[in-house]
Design a protein around this motif. Structure first.
Motif, PDB file in Angstrom:
ATOM      1  N   ASP A 130      36.677 -48.049  65.450  1.00 12.32           N
ATOM      2  CA  ASP A 130      37.629 -48.452  66.488  1.00 12.32           C
ATOM      3  C   ASP A 130      38.312 -47.274  67.159  1.00 12.32           C
ATOM      4  N   THR A 131      38.374 -46.115  66.475  1.00 11.59           N
ATOM      5  CA  THR A 131      39.110 -44.971  67.003  1.00 11.59           C
ATOM      6  C   THR A 131      38.352 -43.684  66.713  1.00 11.59           C
ATOM      7  N   ALA A 132      38.182 -42.857  67.728  1.00  7.04           N
ATOM      8  CA  ALA A 132      37.639 -41.517  67.535  1.00  7.04           C
ATOM      9  C   ALA A 132      38.802 -40.541  67.440  1.00  7.04           C
ATOM     10  N   LEU A 133      38.866 -39.806  66.331  1.00  6.61           N
ATOM     11  CA  LEU A 133      39.884 -38.773  66.133  1.00  6.61           C
ATOM     12  C   LEU A 133      39.229 -37.441  66.475  1.00  6.61           C
ATOM     13  N   LEU A 134      39.403 -37.018  67.710  1.00 10.22           N
ATOM     14  CA  LEU A 134      38.629 -35.922  68.284  1.00 10.22           C
ATOM     15  C   LEU A 134      39.359 -34.593  68.188  1.00 10.22           C
ATOM     16  N   ASP A 135      38.684 -33.610  67.622  1.00  8.55           N
ATOM     17  CA  ASP A 135      39.150 -32.245  67.752  1.00  8.55           C
ATOM     18  C   ASP A 135      38.976 -31.825  69.215  1.00  8.55           C
ATOM     19  N   GLN A 183      34.110 -48.918  76.837  1.00  6.11           N
ATOM     20  CA  GLN A 183      33.542 -49.950  75.986  1.00  6.11           C
ATOM     21  C   GLN A 183      34.419 -50.270  74.777  1.00  6.11           C
ATOM     22  N   GLY A 184      35.683 -49.843  74.841  1.00  9.61           N
ATOM     23  CA  GLY A 184      36.656 -50.321  73.872  1.00  9.61           C
ATOM     24  C   GLY A 184      37.061 -49.378  72.771  1.00  9.61           C
ATOM     25  N   MET A 185      36.518 -48.175  72.718  1.00  6.83           N
ATOM     26  CA  MET A 185      36.908 -47.243  71.657  1.00  6.83           C
ATOM     27  C   MET A 185      38.203 -46.538  72.030  1.00  6.83           C
ATOM     28  N   HIS A 186      39.154 -46.490  71.106  1.00  8.74           N
ATOM     29  CA  HIS A 186      40.392 -45.742  71.323  1.00  8.74           C
ATOM     30  C   HIS A 186      40.113 -44.269  71.067  1.00  8.74           C
ATOM     31  N   LEU A 187      40.521 -43.417  71.989  1.00  5.62           N
ATOM     32  CA  LEU A 187      40.319 -41.980  71.864  1.00  5.62           C
ATOM     33  C   LEU A 187      41.646 -41.305  71.547  1.00  5.62           C
ATOM     34  N   ALA A 188      41.682 -40.571  70.457  1.00  4.82           N
ATOM     35  CA  ALA A 188      42.861 -39.798  70.081  1.00  4.82           C
ATOM     36  C   ALA A 188      42.431 -38.357  69.872  1.00  4.82           C
ATOM     37  N   TYR A 189      43.240 -37.426  70.334  1.00  8.28           N
ATOM     38  CA  TYR A 189      42.899 -36.010  70.294  1.00  8.28           C
ATOM     39  C   TYR A 189      43.785 -35.329  69.263  1.00  8.28           C
ATOM     40  N   VAL A 190      43.153 -34.779  68.239  1.00 10.68           N
ATOM     41  CA  VAL A 190      43.858 -34.278  67.065  1.00 10.68           C
ATOM     42  C   VAL A 190      43.578 -32.784  66.939  1.00 10.68           C
ATOM     43  N   THR A 191      44.630 -31.979  67.063  1.00  4.32           N
ATOM     44  CA  THR A 191      44.427 -30.540  67.098  1.00  4.32           C
ATOM     45  C   THR A 191      45.328 -29.798  66.122  1.00  4.32           C
ATOM     46  N   ASN A 192      44.769 -28.772  65.508  1.00  6.66           N
ATOM     47  CA  ASN A 192      45.539 -27.879  64.642  1.00  6.66           C
ATOM     48  C   ASN A 192      46.387 -26.900  65.452  1.00  6.66           C
ATOM     49  N   ASN A 193      46.099 -26.769  66.724  1.00 10.35           N
ATOM     50  CA  ASN A 193      46.826 -25.819  67.571  1.00 10.35           C
ATOM     51  C   ASN A 193      48.225 -26.364  67.860  1.00 10.35           C
ATOM     52  N   ALA A 194      49.244 -25.642  67.393  1.00  9.07           N
ATOM     53  CA  ALA A 194      50.637 -26.100  67.538  1.00  9.07           C
ATOM     54  C   ALA A 194      51.328 -25.486  68.746  1.00  9.07           C
ATOM     55  N   LEU A 195      50.607 -24.734  69.564  1.00 13.16           N
ATOM     56  CA  LEU A 195      51.240 -24.021  70.668  1.00 13.16           C
ATOM     57  C   LEU A 195      51.672 -24.961  71.788  1.00 13.16           C
ATOM     58  N   ARG A 196      50.769 -25.812  72.243  1.00 13.86           N
ATOM     59  CA  ARG A 196      51.049 -26.657  73.400  1.00 13.86           C
ATOM     60  C   ARG A 196      51.643 -28.005  72.980  1.00 13.86           C
ATOM     61  N   THR A 197      52.449 -28.559  73.843  1.00 16.71           N
ATOM     62  CA  THR A 197      53.014 -29.883  73.602  1.00 16.71           C
ATOM     63  C   THR A 197      51.966 -30.953  73.876  1.00 16.71           C
ATOM     64  N   PRO A 198      52.148 -32.162  73.336  1.00 17.64           N
ATOM     65  CA  PRO A 198      51.228 -33.251  73.682  1.00 17.64           C
ATOM     66  C   PRO A 198      51.153 -33.509  75.186  1.00 17.64           C
ATOM     67  N   ASP A 199      52.284 -33.379  75.898  1.00 21.13           N
ATOM     68  CA  ASP A 199      52.260 -33.545  77.356  1.00 21.13           C
ATOM     69  C   ASP A 199      51.337 -32.532  78.015  1.00 21.13           C
TER      70      ASP A 199
END
Length: 342
Positions: A21-26, A51-67
């Motif tokens: 249901d969800t891709a946790l993408l680097d 086609q209905g998959m939730h995309l979430a972007y998961v990063t170890n980089n702490a420099l940039r804000t989510p915005d």
């Protein structure tokens, strides 16, 4: 050969974007490299989302804000909201907030992403060891982070102030090549103080927990390019993973992987989200995928047959990982990989 002792990539009769249901993408090495979108990434992600998959972007980089990350992805042609981005800064901020009094001052050695995440948790970022911090947090601060910032961390940590790190990736990819990452900066403070930080980022559980809390994923698939962060993080979290060969991991490293670094699936790039995954079969010690068969003979991996290079690589993974068992494979794969052009 007992099925219990067999290690190989999994197959999926259903396309992965339908099976999960969800891709946790680097990000780095998966979606973009040096700021530019990797080939096929934009179209593949759009098709998976449509086609209905939730995309979430998961990063170890702490420099940039989510915005900032969401803005970058949107500019690349991947419409993204800040809520779809989860960073190690958010994970470490939650970890700190659970262990210090509300409103505490936190000495920040890093970038704006850390400061925003700390404020989100009701904590106050400060700049000096003389500001009476309740904790020190260290995250990637970009190539221009001043040397004196490490000294501030050392002064506080040496006095016994708890120390946290967003992640310990030794390197970070960039447009000009591989550069030192936050892990290299953490080593500076570790050497000077002899202390050990609490770490939040991949492959450790805090970032995976943060991701699940923020996405509500029930059947997540981790998608990454690094064995020691993305794939190991999925292993530690007990979820499936897809390794794409667009980043730091090459075929030789994949074959040598120990169990915690072995992905569930392997594909060339993010197009792998949109297709079923071929099954790797085994009989009498020979692993088959597509038109290829692979086996471990003596001190080498042997490949026979013909077909697409990825099918050959999947068969070789079965032979290599099964021979290695719970260790890392040291068999010579040079000739086999040369046949595949990998």
């Amino acid at each position: 050969m007992s099925q219990q002792g067999i290690h190989r990539p999994a197959g999926s009769a259903t396309a992965l974007h339908q099976a999960y249901d969800t891709a946790l993408l680097d990000l780095d090495g998966v979606v973009y490299a040096g700021g530019a979108a990797i080939a096929h990434a934009v179209v593949s992600l759009e098709a998976a989302r449509a086609q209905g998959m939730h995309l979430a972007y998961v990063t170890n980089n702490a420099l940039r804000t989510p915005d900032a990350v969401a803005g970058h992805l949107t500019e690349l042609g991947i419409p993204t909201g800040a809520d779809d981005v989860i960073t190690s800064a958010q994970a470490v901020a939650r970890l700190i907030a659970e262990q210090v009094p509300a409103g505490s001052r936190i000495l920040v050695i890093g970038g704006e992403g850390l400061r925003v995440a700390l404020r989100e948790r009701g904590l106050e970022p400060v700049e000096s060891a003389e500001d009476d911090p309740a904790a020190v947090v260290q995250g990637y601060g970009g190539p221009d982070l001043a040397w004196g910032r490490f000294a501030e961390a050392c002064y506080a940590v040496a006095r016994g102030v708890p120390w946290y790190a967003s992640n310990t990736d030794l390197t970070i990819p960039g447009a000009r090549g591989i550069a030192p990452g936050n892990g290299a900066a953490v080593e500076v403070v570790r050497i000077a103080t002899g202390a050990e930080p609490q770490v939040a980022g991949k492959p450790l559980p805090p970032l995976h927990r943060e991701t699940i809390l923020r996405t509500g994923a029930e059947r997540p698939l981790v998608v990454g390019d690094r064995l020691d962060t993305d794939i190991e993080g999925a292993f530690n979290g007990g979820v499936d993973s897809l390794l794409v060969l667009t980043g730091v991991t090459d075929a030789a490293r994949l074959l040598a992987a120990e169990p915690r670094h072995r992905p569930t699936y392997v594909d060339a790039d993010l197009r792998g989200l949109l297709t079923p995954q071929p099954e790797v079969t085994v009989a009498d010690g020979v692993f088959r995928c597509g038109g290829w068969s692979a086996s471990a003979q003596g001190d080498a991996l042997v490949l026979d047959g013909d077909g697409g290079p990825l099918d050959g690589l999947r068969a070789l993974c079965g032979a290599a990982w099964t021979r290695a068992g719970d260790g890392a494979c040291g068999l010579d794969a040079g000739k086999a990989l040369a046949r595949l052009g990998l």
